[in-house]
Design an enzyme around this catalytic site. Structure first.
Site, PDB file in Angstrom:
ATOM      1  N   ALA A 166      29.416  19.554 -26.410  1.00  0.00           N
ATOM      2  CA  ALA A 166      31.107  20.973 -26.589  1.00  0.00           C
ATOM      3  C   ALA A 166      32.616  20.831 -26.214  1.00  0.00           C
ATOM      4  O   ALA A 166      32.641  19.196 -26.130  1.00  0.00           O
ATOM      5  CB  ALA A 166      29.967  21.898 -25.566  1.00  0.00           C
ATOM      6  N   PHE A 167      32.389  21.603 -26.122  1.00  0.00           N
ATOM      7  CA  PHE A 167      33.684  21.206 -26.795  1.00  0.00           C
ATOM      8  C   PHE A 167      34.563  21.617 -25.576  1.00  0.00           C
ATOM      9  O   PHE A 167      36.182  21.644 -24.931  1.00  0.00           O
ATOM     10  CB  PHE A 167      34.894  23.009 -27.533  1.00  0.00           C
ATOM     11  CG  PHE A 167      34.674  24.054 -26.771  1.00  0.00           C
ATOM     12  CD1 PHE A 167      35.468  24.463 -26.177  1.00  0.00           C
ATOM     13  CD2 PHE A 167      33.943  24.952 -26.904  1.00  0.00           C
ATOM     14  CE1 PHE A 167      35.838  25.590 -24.891  1.00  0.00           C
ATOM     15  CE2 PHE A 167      33.547  26.296 -26.015  1.00  0.00           C
ATOM     16  CZ  PHE A 167      35.161  26.769 -24.985  1.00  0.00           C
ATOM     17  N   GLY A 231      26.380  16.523 -37.295  1.00  0.00           N
ATOM     18  CA  GLY A 231      24.959  16.653 -35.876  1.00  0.00           C
ATOM     19  C   GLY A 231      23.633  16.448 -36.380  1.00  0.00           C
ATOM     20  O   GLY A 231      22.898  15.743 -35.789  1.00  0.00           O
ATOM     21  N   SER A 248      25.216  24.664 -26.185  1.00  0.00           N
ATOM     22  CA  SER A 248      24.095  25.514 -26.005  1.00  0.00           C
ATOM     23  C   SER A 248      22.956  25.739 -25.694  1.00  0.00           C
ATOM     24  O   SER A 248      22.313  24.607 -26.415  1.00  0.00           O
ATOM     25  CB  SER A 248      24.715  27.136 -27.061  1.00  0.00           C
ATOM     26  OG  SER A 248      24.592  26.620 -28.443  1.00  0.00           O
ATOM     27  N   GLU A 269      21.458  18.916 -22.915  1.00  0.00           N
ATOM     28  CA  GLU A 269      22.315  19.273 -21.439  1.00  0.00           C
ATOM     29  C   GLU A 269      22.723  20.762 -21.906  1.00  0.00           C
ATOM     30  O   GLU A 269      23.874  20.960 -22.903  1.00  0.00           O
ATOM     31  CB  GLU A 269      23.726  17.998 -20.698  1.00  0.00           C
ATOM     32  CG  GLU A 269      22.926  17.419 -20.073  1.00  0.00           C
ATOM     33  CD  GLU A 269      22.725  17.598 -19.072  1.00  0.00           C
ATOM     34  OE1 GLU A 269      22.982  18.432 -18.332  1.00  0.00           O
ATOM     35  OE2 GLU A 269      22.446  16.283 -18.503  1.00  0.00           O
ATOM     36  N   GLU A 403      24.766  33.558 -20.757  1.00  0.00           N
ATOM     37  CA  GLU A 403      25.235  33.136 -20.659  1.00  0.00           C
ATOM     38  C   GLU A 403      26.360  33.539 -21.486  1.00  0.00           C
ATOM     39  O   GLU A 403      26.362  33.658 -22.477  1.00  0.00           O
ATOM     40  CB  GLU A 403      24.900  32.095 -20.124  1.00  0.00           C
ATOM     41  CG  GLU A 403      26.281  31.202 -20.384  1.00  0.00           C
ATOM     42  CD  GLU A 403      26.602  29.289 -21.265  1.00  0.00           C
ATOM     43  OE1 GLU A 403      26.357  29.222 -21.938  1.00  0.00           O
ATOM     44  OE2 GLU A 403      26.504  28.373 -20.141  1.00  0.00           O
ATOM     45  N   GLY A 466      32.140  21.830 -10.508  1.00  0.00           N
ATOM     46  CA  GLY A 466      33.148  20.721  -9.828  1.00  0.00           C
ATOM     47  C   GLY A 466      31.397  20.205  -9.072  1.00  0.00           C
ATOM     48  O   GLY A 466      32.294  19.315  -7.959  1.00  0.00           O
TER      49      GLY A 466
HETATM   50  P1  NAD Z   1      27.895  24.609 -29.282  1.00  0.00           P
HETATM   51  O1  NAD Z   1      26.094  24.634 -29.149  1.00  0.00           O
HETATM   52  O2  NAD Z   1      27.955  25.653 -29.876  1.00  0.00           O
HETATM   53  O3  NAD Z   1      27.869  23.363 -29.844  1.00  0.00           O
HETATM   54  C1  NAD Z   1      27.239  22.593 -28.874  1.00  0.00           C
HETATM   55  C2  NAD Z   1      27.661  20.803 -30.161  1.00  0.00           C
HETATM   56  O4  NAD Z   1      26.469  21.241 -30.651  1.00  0.00           O
HETATM   57  C3  NAD Z   1      29.110  20.710 -31.429  1.00  0.00           C
HETATM   58  O5  NAD Z   1      29.575  19.644 -31.472  1.00  0.00           O
HETATM   59  C4  NAD Z   1      28.107  21.197 -32.528  1.00  0.00           C
HETATM   60  O6  NAD Z   1      28.475  20.736 -33.422  1.00  0.00           O
HETATM   61  C5  NAD Z   1      26.619  20.550 -32.309  1.00  0.00           C
HETATM   62  N1  NAD Z   1      25.575  21.353 -33.116  1.00  0.00           N
HETATM   63  C6  NAD Z   1      25.804  22.647 -33.145  1.00  0.00           C
HETATM   64  N2  NAD Z   1      24.697  22.883 -33.647  1.00  0.00           N
HETATM   65  C7  NAD Z   1      23.664  22.249 -33.874  1.00  0.00           C
HETATM   66  C8  NAD Z   1      22.552  21.901 -34.777  1.00  0.00           C
HETATM   67  N3  NAD Z   1      21.942  22.503 -34.509  1.00  0.00           N
HETATM   68  N4  NAD Z   1      21.990  20.344 -34.621  1.00  0.00           N
HETATM   69  C9  NAD Z   1      23.050  19.916 -34.292  1.00  0.00           C
HETATM   70  N5  NAD Z   1      24.844  19.279 -33.774  1.00  0.00           N
HETATM   71  C10 NAD Z   1      24.357  21.414 -33.224  1.00  0.00           C
HETATM   72  O7  NAD Z   1      28.394  24.856 -27.744  1.00  0.00           O
HETATM   73  P2  NAD Z   1      29.970  24.682 -27.481  1.00  0.00           P
HETATM   74  O8  NAD Z   1      30.315  26.220 -27.388  1.00  0.00           O
HETATM   75  O9  NAD Z   1      30.636  23.864 -28.076  1.00  0.00           O
HETATM   76  O10 NAD Z   1      29.896  24.764 -25.682  1.00  0.00           O
HETATM   77  C11 NAD Z   1      29.590  25.715 -25.048  1.00  0.00           C
HETATM   78  C12 NAD Z   1      27.577  25.614 -24.721  1.00  0.00           C
HETATM   79  O11 NAD Z   1      28.179  23.915 -23.906  1.00  0.00           O
HETATM   80  C13 NAD Z   1      28.107  26.166 -23.157  1.00  0.00           C
HETATM   81  O12 NAD Z   1      26.129  27.569 -23.335  1.00  0.00           O
HETATM   82  C14 NAD Z   1      27.924  25.786 -22.356  1.00  0.00           C
HETATM   83  O13 NAD Z   1      27.435  25.823 -20.430  1.00  0.00           O
HETATM   84  C15 NAD Z   1      26.709  24.805 -22.743  1.00  0.00           C
HETATM   85  N6  NAD Z   1      27.594  23.279 -21.968  1.00  0.00           N
HETATM   86  C16 NAD Z   1      26.721  22.749 -20.615  1.00  0.00           C
HETATM   87  C17 NAD Z   1      27.041  21.349 -20.462  1.00  0.00           C
HETATM   88  C18 NAD Z   1      26.035  20.465 -19.558  1.00  0.00           C
HETATM   89  O14 NAD Z   1      25.997  19.868 -19.100  1.00  0.00           O
HETATM   90  N7  NAD Z   1      24.630  21.194 -19.050  1.00  0.00           N
HETATM   91  C19 NAD Z   1      28.050  20.637 -20.368  1.00  0.00           C
HETATM   92  C20 NAD Z   1      28.592  21.556 -21.318  1.00  0.00           C
HETATM   93  C21 NAD Z   1      28.798  22.506 -21.894  1.00  0.00           C
END
Ligand code: NAD
EC number: 1.2.1.3
Length: 517
Positions: A166-167, A231, A248, A269, A403, A466
């Protein structure tokens, strides 16, 4: 090089990390295969274009996979402690480059410089952890029921591990996965977020140099660039036995299903909806910084960000006033300037999501205690700076159940026993992080018991965000059930094999079954 902010030493940081604009020559590493459309990376800090990378086409991806699968055959032959030695060198390189990498994280993602450095420190910490682990990938011996037999369990490398990140943690999540996967004997292919591609290039440059110094194939670490379509190359690819995906819940639902369809393993995650329970004996000196950092740190864009405060009615007004008072002290602005507590959201879409959430909360009957809104004027030109908001709400509001990846904090009351607060805390679909503030031992223990918090992380007298790398990190329910980082999370990166060896001259069957010939 296209326009790059010169303030705060970003240009120098990029140079030190070998991150170039694509027009100046492509970045090092397996990224060289990428030949598709251009991805431009704009900083949410000042809206400037930082650099560009090319996305990975299907053809490029197959080249990467060839390189990775070949590298695996070399890497798995390297004894685990020697693999650990290479991870140790990687950790040292990160120590040397902590400043420029932390700055790039801050500039490309928008988190405060301190948090950018903290992210690199997490990478260093997990390397140290992995070095020790490289001598402890232990199996067990198991007593056999048959005479003259011995049973044992061994752990073998899996192969190519796919990482989707994720970003919001553009470098640390990769390191949590790779440091462990590498000592386990796996090689990694990483698709970073399309919103932070340059952080990935920087990381690849760092490990590429370490691998080169050790005469190891660079295919041990590969990056691919692009959005969800790239992905999907990995999630549908049966050459990848494990896909570790952070993002997400929406993404995890698709990734988990796709990987399961081909009987691959996934480590998910996903999103959180984290709460702090504040009991009558809670110490405000601990509550206020814990709750405020949890809610506004990384501009509310941590998976472990505090979204809900569940406060006992007897202390509700006191806690509310203290938190609202603390919000007045917050400074919002360029995150590279250490006097600011809060930087921008990642992009304008995130700003829209934040504004919509506030509107929805109001429409459902929420009472706004601290107004949100977009910041405008000098220093806020990127359009991504927002004010953290506090809203009194009910746990069953539709918007509270979701969320929102932004600094919106919901306050709610509970009455009676701590069980009532725990029911509210558990009354959401996500199960990542949770905390209780109490000086009452019985309340703390109830919260930590099997009947307490249903989250993967449950803290006492600290906030929800944290985490340290020594513990397993992850959550239950719609957070996906995955665990990474410390404890025995390494086991997911290996395959377990049970061996039974007969050193007798007979062949007794298990369960005493007779089969006489
Ligand atoms: P996102 O779900 O939009 O993207 C995350 C990653 O998944 C990106 O690299 C995206 O390109 C990829 N992706 C999206 N759809 C996909 C698919 N169908 N197939 C394969 N890859 C795909 O999330 P975001 O906006 O980058 O990050 C925010 C989210 O990440 C929040 O919901 C946050 O809670 C979660 N997050 C969770 C953890 C954890 O450890 N639980 C840690 C960091 C972030």
């Amino acid at each position: 090089m296209e326009a790059v902010a010169t303030d705060f030493g970003i240009k120098e940081a990029l140079q030190q990390l070998g991150v170039k604009d694509i027009n100046e020559g492509s970045s090092t590493g397996s990224n060289n295969f990428s030949n598709g459309e251009i991805i431009e990376s704009y900083s949410p800090v000042d809206g400037q274009l930082i650099g560009k990378v090319k996305s990975t086409t299907r053809e490029d991806y197959d080249k990467v996979m060839n390189v990775a699968t070949k590298a695996f055959l070399t890497w798995r032959d390297v004894p685990a402690p020697q693999r650990g030695e290479i991870v140790r060198q990687f950790g040292n390189k990160l120590r040397a480059l902590k400043e420029p990498l932390g700055k790039l994280v801050s500039y490309e993602m928008g988190k405060s410089l301190q948090e950018g450095y903290g992210e690199v420190q997490e990478m260093i910490d997990i390397c140290d952890f992995a070095v020790g682990l490289s001598r402890q990938l232990n199996g067990q011996t198991i007593p056999s029921e048959r005479p003259g037999h011995v049973m044992r369990e061994q752990w073998h490398p899996l192969g190519v591990v796919g990482i989707i990140s994720a970003f919001n943690f553009p470098v640390a999540v990769w390191a949590w996965n790779t440091a462990l996967a590498w000592v386990c004997g796996d090689v990694c292919v990483w698709k970073a977020s399309e919103k932070t591609p340059l952080c990935a290039v920087a990381c690849q440059n760092i490990i590429a140099e370490v691998l080169k110094d050790n005469n190891m194939p660079e295919g041990i670490s590969c990056i691919i660039n692009g959005d969800y379509k790239v992905g999907e190359f990995m999630t549908t690819d049966s050459r990848i036995p494990l896909v570790s995906a952070t993002g997400s819940t929406r993404m995890g639902r698709i990734v988990g299903k796709t990987v399961a369809e081909r009987f691959g393993k996934s480590l998910l995650e996903l999103g959180g909806n984290n709460a702090i329970i504040i009991t009558p004996t809670a110490d405000l000196k601990v509550v206020v910084p814990g709750a405020v950092f949890g809610a506004v740190g990384t501009c509310g864009q941590r998976c472990t960000s505090t979204r809900r405060l569940i406060i006992h009615e007897s202390v509700y007004d006191k806690v509310k006033d203290a938190i609202v008072g603390a919000y007045k002290q917050l400074t919002i602005g360029n995150p590279l300037d250490e006097k600011n507590h809060i930087g921008p959201l990642i992009d304008k879409d995130a700003v829209d999501t934040y504004l919509t959430a506030i509107e929805k909360a109001k429409a459902e009957g929420g009472n706004v205690l601290v107004e949100g809104g977009i910041l405008e004027g000098e220093g806020y030109e990127s359009g991504c700076y927002v004010k953290p908001a506090i809203i009194e709400a009910e746990n069953d509001f539709e918007i509270v159940q979701h969320e929102t990846f932004a600094p919106v904090l919901y306050l709610m009351k509970y009455s009676g026993d701590v069980e009532n607060a725990i029911a509210k805390q558990n009354g959401v679909a996500q199960g990542l992080s949770s905390a209780i503030m109490t000086n009452e031992m019985k309340e703390a223990e109830k919260f930590l018991s099997y009947a307490g918090s249903d989250c993967g992380i449950a803290n006492v007298n600290i906030g929800t965000s944290g985490a340290e790398i020594g513990g397993a990190f992850g959550g239950e329910k719609e957070t996906g059930g995955g665990r990474e980082s410390g404890s025995d999370a390494w086991k997911v990166y290996m395959r377990r094999q049970t061996n039974t060896v007969n050193y007798s001259d007979e062949l007794p069957l298990a369960q005493g079954i007779k089969f006489d010939l």
